[in-house]
Design a protein around this motif. Structure first.
Motif, PDB file in Angstrom:
ATOM      1  N   HIS A  14       1.042  -1.161   0.015  1.00  0.00           N
ATOM      2  CA  HIS A  14       0.117   0.124  -0.005  1.00  0.00           C
ATOM      3  C   HIS A  14       0.891   1.276   0.078  1.00  0.00           C
ATOM      4  CE1 HIS A  14      -2.695  -3.179   1.126  1.00  0.00           C
ATOM      5  NE2 HIS A  14      -3.680  -2.349   1.338  1.00  0.00           N
ATOM      6  N   ALA A  15       1.927   1.411  -0.941  1.00  0.00           N
ATOM      7  CA  ALA A  15       2.719   2.507  -0.917  1.00  0.00           C
ATOM      8  C   ALA A  15       2.003   3.602  -0.956  1.00  0.00           C
ATOM      9  CB  ALA A  15       3.816   2.305  -2.071  1.00  0.00           C
ATOM     10  N   VAL A  16       0.722   3.840  -1.745  1.00  0.00           N
ATOM     11  CA  VAL A  16      -0.114   4.841  -2.177  1.00  0.00           C
ATOM     12  C   VAL A  16      -0.439   5.593  -0.861  1.00  0.00           C
ATOM     13  CG1 VAL A  16      -1.992   5.883  -3.138  1.00  0.00           C
ATOM     14  CG2 VAL A  16      -0.958   4.179  -4.376  1.00  0.00           C
ATOM     15  N   ALA A  17      -0.733   4.766   0.226  1.00  0.00           N
ATOM     16  CA  ALA A  17      -0.977   5.488   1.529  1.00  0.00           C
ATOM     17  C   ALA A  17      -0.010   6.156   2.159  1.00  0.00           C
ATOM     18  CB  ALA A  17      -1.622   4.412   2.686  1.00  0.00           C
ATOM     19  N   GLY A  18       1.351   5.895   1.957  1.00  0.00           N
ATOM     20  CA  GLY A  18       2.162   6.910   2.765  1.00  0.00           C
ATOM     21  C   GLY A  18       2.986   5.968   3.688  1.00  0.00           C
ATOM     22  N   ILE A  19       4.259   6.380   4.128  1.00  0.00           N
ATOM     23  CA  ILE A  19       4.927   5.963   5.183  1.00  0.00           C
ATOM     24  C   ILE A  19       5.326   6.842   6.037  1.00  0.00           C
ATOM     25  CG2 ILE A  19       7.007   4.790   5.995  1.00  0.00           C
ATOM     26  CD1 ILE A  19       7.114   3.563   2.837  1.00  0.00           C
ATOM     27  N   TYR A  20       5.135   6.540   7.485  1.00  0.00           N
ATOM     28  CA  TYR A  20       5.538   7.588   8.436  1.00  0.00           C
ATOM     29  C   TYR A  20       6.314   6.971   9.336  1.00  0.00           C
ATOM     30  CZ  TYR A  20       1.165   9.655   6.783  1.00  0.00           C
ATOM     31  OH  TYR A  20       0.059  10.065   5.736  1.00  0.00           O
ATOM     32  N   LYS A  21       7.323   7.717   9.675  1.00  0.00           N
ATOM     33  CA  LYS A  21       8.616   7.452  10.567  1.00  0.00           C
ATOM     34  C   LYS A  21       8.233   8.286  11.927  1.00  0.00           C
ATOM     35  CE  LYS A  21      13.313   7.769  10.915  1.00  0.00           C
ATOM     36  NZ  LYS A  21      14.644   8.481  10.240  1.00  0.00           N
ATOM     37  N   LEU A  22       8.086   7.363  13.053  1.00  0.00           N
ATOM     38  CA  LEU A  22       8.065   7.992  14.281  1.00  0.00           C
ATOM     39  C   LEU A  22       9.181   7.694  15.138  1.00  0.00           C
ATOM     40  CD1 LEU A  22       6.097   9.464  16.510  1.00  0.00           C
ATOM     41  CD2 LEU A  22       5.511   7.162  17.080  1.00  0.00           C
ATOM     42  N   VAL A  23       9.945   8.469  15.902  1.00  0.00           N
ATOM     43  CA  VAL A  23      10.946   8.352  16.776  1.00  0.00           C
ATOM     44  C   VAL A  23      10.621   8.617  17.949  1.00  0.00           C
ATOM     45  CG1 VAL A  23      13.319   9.043  17.422  1.00  0.00           C
ATOM     46  CG2 VAL A  23      12.688   8.945  14.942  1.00  0.00           C
ATOM     47  N   ASP A  24      10.508   7.692  18.934  1.00  0.00           N
ATOM     48  CA  ASP A  24      10.120   8.155  20.325  1.00  0.00           C
ATOM     49  C   ASP A  24      11.086   8.580  21.174  1.00  0.00           C
ATOM     50  OD1 ASP A  24      11.605   5.947  21.390  1.00  0.00           O
ATOM     51  OD2 ASP A  24      10.229   4.712  21.870  1.00  0.00           O
ATOM     52  N   GLU A  25      10.910   9.056  22.528  1.00  0.00           N
ATOM     53  CA  GLU A  25      11.959   9.750  23.402  1.00  0.00           C
ATOM     54  C   GLU A  25      13.027   8.828  23.773  1.00  0.00           C
ATOM     55  OE1 GLU A  25       8.667   7.232  25.727  1.00  0.00           O
ATOM     56  OE2 GLU A  25       8.516   8.919  24.309  1.00  0.00           O
ATOM     57  N   ASN A  26      12.901   7.597  23.383  1.00  0.00           N
ATOM     58  CA  ASN A  26      14.266   6.652  23.741  1.00  0.00           C
ATOM     59  C   ASN A  26      15.008   6.471  22.545  1.00  0.00           C
ATOM     60  OD1 ASN A  26      13.415   6.375  26.489  1.00  0.00           O
ATOM     61  ND2 ASN A  26      11.906   4.848  25.794  1.00  0.00           N
ATOM     62  N   GLN A  40       6.750  11.648  10.929  1.00  0.00           N
ATOM     63  CA  GLN A  40       7.228  12.162   9.737  1.00  0.00           C
ATOM     64  C   GLN A  40       6.962  11.557   8.504  1.00  0.00           C
ATOM     65  OE1 GLN A  40      11.425  12.530   9.544  1.00  0.00           O
ATOM     66  NE2 GLN A  40      11.735  13.528   7.464  1.00  0.00           N
ATOM     67  N   LYS A  41       6.218  12.133   7.673  1.00  0.00           N
ATOM     68  CA  LYS A  41       5.673  11.492   6.345  1.00  0.00           C
ATOM     69  C   LYS A  41       7.027  11.422   5.421  1.00  0.00           C
ATOM     70  CE  LYS A  41       2.416  11.131   2.611  1.00  0.00           C
ATOM     71  NZ  LYS A  41       1.116  11.494   2.082  1.00  0.00           N
ATOM     72  N   LEU A  42       7.252  10.061   4.791  1.00  0.00           N
ATOM     73  CA  LEU A  42       8.248   9.872   4.049  1.00  0.00           C
ATOM     74  C   LEU A  42       7.714   9.871   2.544  1.00  0.00           C
ATOM     75  CD1 LEU A  42      10.014   7.055   6.049  1.00  0.00           C
ATOM     76  CD2 LEU A  42      10.479   9.486   6.027  1.00  0.00           C
ATOM     77  N   GLN A  43       8.423  10.011   1.610  1.00  0.00           N
ATOM     78  CA  GLN A  43       8.200   9.965   0.047  1.00  0.00           C
ATOM     79  C   GLN A  43       7.415   8.749  -0.152  1.00  0.00           C
ATOM     80  OE1 GLN A  43       8.168  12.691  -1.818  1.00  0.00           O
ATOM     81  NE2 GLN A  43       9.277  13.826  -0.335  1.00  0.00           N
ATOM     82  N   THR A  44       6.314   8.704  -0.821  1.00  0.00           N
ATOM     83  CA  THR A  44       5.769   7.458  -1.080  1.00  0.00           C
ATOM     84  C   THR A  44       5.940   6.836  -2.595  1.00  0.00           C
ATOM     85  OG1 THR A  44       3.803   8.818  -1.945  1.00  0.00           O
ATOM     86  CG2 THR A  44       3.789   8.377   0.342  1.00  0.00           C
ATOM     87  N   ASN A  45       6.718   7.282  -3.074  1.00  0.00           N
ATOM     88  CA  ASN A  45       7.065   6.716  -4.566  1.00  0.00           C
ATOM     89  C   ASN A  45       7.718   5.382  -4.372  1.00  0.00           C
ATOM     90  OD1 ASN A  45       9.905   6.536  -4.582  1.00  0.00           O
ATOM     91  ND2 ASN A  45      10.130   8.662  -5.282  1.00  0.00           N
ATOM     92  N   SER A  46       7.362   4.360  -5.165  1.00  0.00           N
ATOM     93  CA  SER A  46       7.476   3.126  -4.985  1.00  0.00           C
ATOM     94  C   SER A  46       8.875   2.721  -4.985  1.00  0.00           C
ATOM     95  CB  SER A  46       6.940   2.279  -6.026  1.00  0.00           C
ATOM     96  OG  SER A  46       7.483   2.650  -7.273  1.00  0.00           O
ATOM     97  N   SER A  47      10.071   3.389  -5.481  1.00  0.00           N
ATOM     98  CA  SER A  47      11.283   2.724  -5.229  1.00  0.00           C
ATOM     99  C   SER A  47      11.799   3.194  -3.770  1.00  0.00           C
ATOM    100  CB  SER A  47      12.331   3.455  -6.223  1.00  0.00           C
ATOM    101  OG  SER A  47      12.205   5.246  -5.884  1.00  0.00           O
ATOM    102  N   GLU A  48      11.453   4.393  -3.289  1.00  0.00           N
ATOM    103  CA  GLU A  48      11.609   4.773  -1.929  1.00  0.00           C
ATOM    104  C   GLU A  48      11.180   3.781  -0.915  1.00  0.00           C
ATOM    105  OE1 GLU A  48      11.297   8.950  -1.119  1.00  0.00           O
ATOM    106  OE2 GLU A  48      12.658   9.641  -2.714  1.00  0.00           O
ATOM    107  N   THR A  49       9.772   3.315  -1.210  1.00  0.00           N
ATOM    108  CA  THR A  49       9.032   2.444  -0.428  1.00  0.00           C
ATOM    109  C   THR A  49       9.836   1.181  -0.285  1.00  0.00           C
ATOM    110  OG1 THR A  49       6.961   3.519  -0.846  1.00  0.00           O
ATOM    111  CG2 THR A  49       7.082   1.392   0.156  1.00  0.00           C
TER     112      THR A  49
END
Length: 156
Positions: A14-26, A40-49
């Motif tokens: 489901h690359a179209v939905a987008g990828i989100y990166k979350l860094v917690d306090e640790n 943080q939303k990452l780029q959603t093009n298929s090669s980066e995914t």
């Protein structure tokens, strides 16, 4: 681990939905395909995914975030650890003997000086007693260290 695999599967399908990166306090990083607060939303093009998904699958799956090592690596680490512990044990034992000798000498000196100073209770006499007390405390510390090191060696 199952959730990580589910995320990987979802990311790649489901690359179209987008990828989100979350860094917690640790500093732990979590990737997800659903928007998350602080993510943080990452780029959603298929090669980066695919690159993110590949990087995530290459990382060893571990419990508690600890790196996975081979049996031979662990054996080498254990041998090295044993050498360090044995070296520390020898050092602590040497220090214990030295402090015990210093204590015996201080007690001997104090006893030999007592008959000559029976009329005086000087600061020197008090400091000698303080010195003996410090030496006994150091002996106690080295004995505890030796017991702890022996226990650690027994666990290997």
């Amino acid at each position: 681990m199952a959730s990580l695999l589910a995320v990987l599967f979802t990311i790649t399908t489901h690359a179209v939905a987008g990828i989100y990166k979350l860094v917690d306090e640790n500093g732990h990083i979590t990737y997800t395909n659903t928007p998350v607060k602080g993510g943080q939303k990452l780029q959603t093009n298929s090669s980066e995914t695919r690159i993110v998904a590949k990087a995530m699958t290459r990382a060893p799956l571990t419990i508690g975030g600890f790196p996975k090592v081979t049996d031979s690596q662990q054996k080498k680490r254990d041998v090295h650890r044993r050498q360090i512990l044995e070296s520390e044990l020898a050092s602590e034992t040497k220090h214990l003997v030295e402090i015990q000798q210093a204590l015996n000498e201080a007690i001997k000196n104090m006893r030999s000086a007592e008959p000559h100073h029976t009329q005086l209770l000087s600061d020197t006499h008090i400091s000698e007693n303080e010195n003996i007390k410090k030496l006994r405390n150091q002996i106690s510390l080295h004995e505890r260290n030796i017991m702890a090191l022996r226990a650690e060696l027994g666990n290997l």
